[in-house]
Design a protein around this motif. Sequence first.
Motif, PDB file in Angstrom:
ATOM      1  N   TRP A  72      24.953 -40.741   9.496  1.00 25.65           N
ATOM      2  CA  TRP A  72      25.301 -40.126  11.378  1.00 25.65           C
ATOM      3  C   TRP A  72      26.740 -41.242  11.714  1.00 25.65           C
ATOM      4  O   TRP A  72      26.847 -42.073  10.907  1.00 25.65           O
ATOM      5  N   ARG A  73      26.476 -40.301  12.701  1.00 28.21           N
ATOM      6  CA  ARG A  73      28.121 -41.708  13.307  1.00 28.21           C
ATOM      7  C   ARG A  73      28.542 -42.565  13.790  1.00 28.21           C
ATOM      8  O   ARG A  73      27.599 -43.122  15.022  1.00 28.21           O
ATOM      9  N   TRP A  74      27.590 -43.513  13.276  1.00 32.04           N
ATOM     10  CA  TRP A  74      27.570 -45.632  13.471  1.00 32.04           C
ATOM     11  C   TRP A  74      28.459 -45.708  14.482  1.00 32.04           C
ATOM     12  O   TRP A  74      27.547 -46.623  15.545  1.00 32.04           O
ATOM     13  N   GLU A  75      29.928 -45.269  14.812  1.00 32.45           N
ATOM     14  CA  GLU A  75      30.103 -46.076  16.086  1.00 32.45           C
ATOM     15  C   GLU A  75      29.751 -45.543  17.016  1.00 32.45           C
ATOM     16  O   GLU A  75      30.128 -46.099  17.964  1.00 32.45           O
ATOM     17  N   ASP A  76      28.633 -44.270  17.061  1.00 35.10           N
ATOM     18  CA  ASP A  76      28.653 -43.973  18.401  1.00 35.10           C
ATOM     19  C   ASP A  76      27.216 -45.124  18.638  1.00 35.10           C
ATOM     20  O   ASP A  76      26.648 -45.140  20.554  1.00 35.10           O
ATOM     21  N   LYS A 116      24.805 -48.170  20.109  1.00 33.51           N
ATOM     22  CA  LYS A 116      25.151 -49.161  21.529  1.00 33.51           C
ATOM     23  C   LYS A 116      24.249 -49.738  21.281  1.00 33.51           C
ATOM     24  O   LYS A 116      23.647 -49.647  22.574  1.00 33.51           O
ATOM     25  N   LYS A 152      24.338 -53.718  13.334  1.00 35.71           N
ATOM     26  CA  LYS A 152      25.410 -52.977  13.894  1.00 35.71           C
ATOM     27  C   LYS A 152      25.003 -54.379  14.956  1.00 35.71           C
ATOM     28  O   LYS A 152      25.324 -54.395  16.977  1.00 35.71           O
ATOM     29  N   ASP A 208      19.577 -46.366  24.636  1.00 37.72           N
ATOM     30  CA  ASP A 208      21.081 -46.274  23.300  1.00 37.72           C
ATOM     31  C   ASP A 208      20.685 -44.493  22.947  1.00 37.72           C
ATOM     32  O   ASP A 208      19.709 -44.282  22.322  1.00 37.72           O
ATOM     33  N   PHE A 255      21.983 -43.011  20.641  1.00 36.85           N
ATOM     34  CA  PHE A 255      21.890 -42.918  19.628  1.00 36.85           C
ATOM     35  C   PHE A 255      20.414 -43.473  18.551  1.00 36.85           C
ATOM     36  O   PHE A 255      19.632 -42.953  17.772  1.00 36.85           O
TER      37      PHE A 255
END
Length: 286
Positions: free
Chosen positions: A4-8, A10, A73, A125, A127
């Motif tokens: 998954w796009r972990w940079e997304d 929050k 994160k 969040d 995500f």
Amino acid sequence: IEDWRWEDAKPELLTPRQRQMMHTVALGETSGAAVSDGFLRVFRTDPELAAFFGLWFTEELNHFMGYHLYLKKMGQAWPAERGLEVAEVEWTPYSEDPMELAACNMYQELLGFLVYRSFSRQVKDPFLAKMLAQFAKDECRHYRFYEDVVMRHLQKNPDFRVTVLKVFLKATAPYNQVSGPPSNVLDHLTMGAFYFRKPEFDYFVETIEALTGASLRPFWEWYFEGVVAPCTACGKSTVQCSCTDYEDGAAPPLRNPTWWQQVSRKGPARPDISLDDWASHFAGIR
């Protein structure tokens, strides 16, 4: 989940309670390392239950990865020794009877499904909300499998209803053995029960009635009222609360909120566990 796009993610959007809840759900999934050999040993004489174990373990390991990557994160990754302490618990199976163990797993998968689903609807969040909703679907599928096994057994053995009811009344779950002292167990019970609102409660009670024929709604209402304070938004008990948004932003009143940082295991120190390394190994064997 590692793809998954972990940079997304929050995590700064989480409330203090939600940040604490992430540790509670991570403990539940980390317990898979402690319970798995016991599950498989009891299920080894039942081809259907033994075969399902492989799917269950793979998906639960995915949940373990997801929750611990999210804690990283958040800046609240567990000490490596804390995770090892959970994994090293000498877990005692709930029963040596495959059908009774299936009933126990049915109960805990049902709770996982309902709590994850409710939790997913409160977090801001997107995500994490998506991840929790996906994991809730996994838990629902696990629950439905065990429910089908138990229902078929009940049709042939009606007296097994007493065993099923015992499982629900005892709140049989890994938390009882992997949490540490009783105060920690009670904290986790309180954390999960907070997200057990009227939709979850109704589903839970109706499931018990369908399985056992016992109408125990007044008992369960009394039980949950003794675990969690009334909703601060509507003033009703949590199991009567139908609020869409019911969190008030306050931190949960826990006895030991820093349990996840505490280590008591003996023996030589182990090297740090790198979740990034785990993720790369998972990707490599696919």
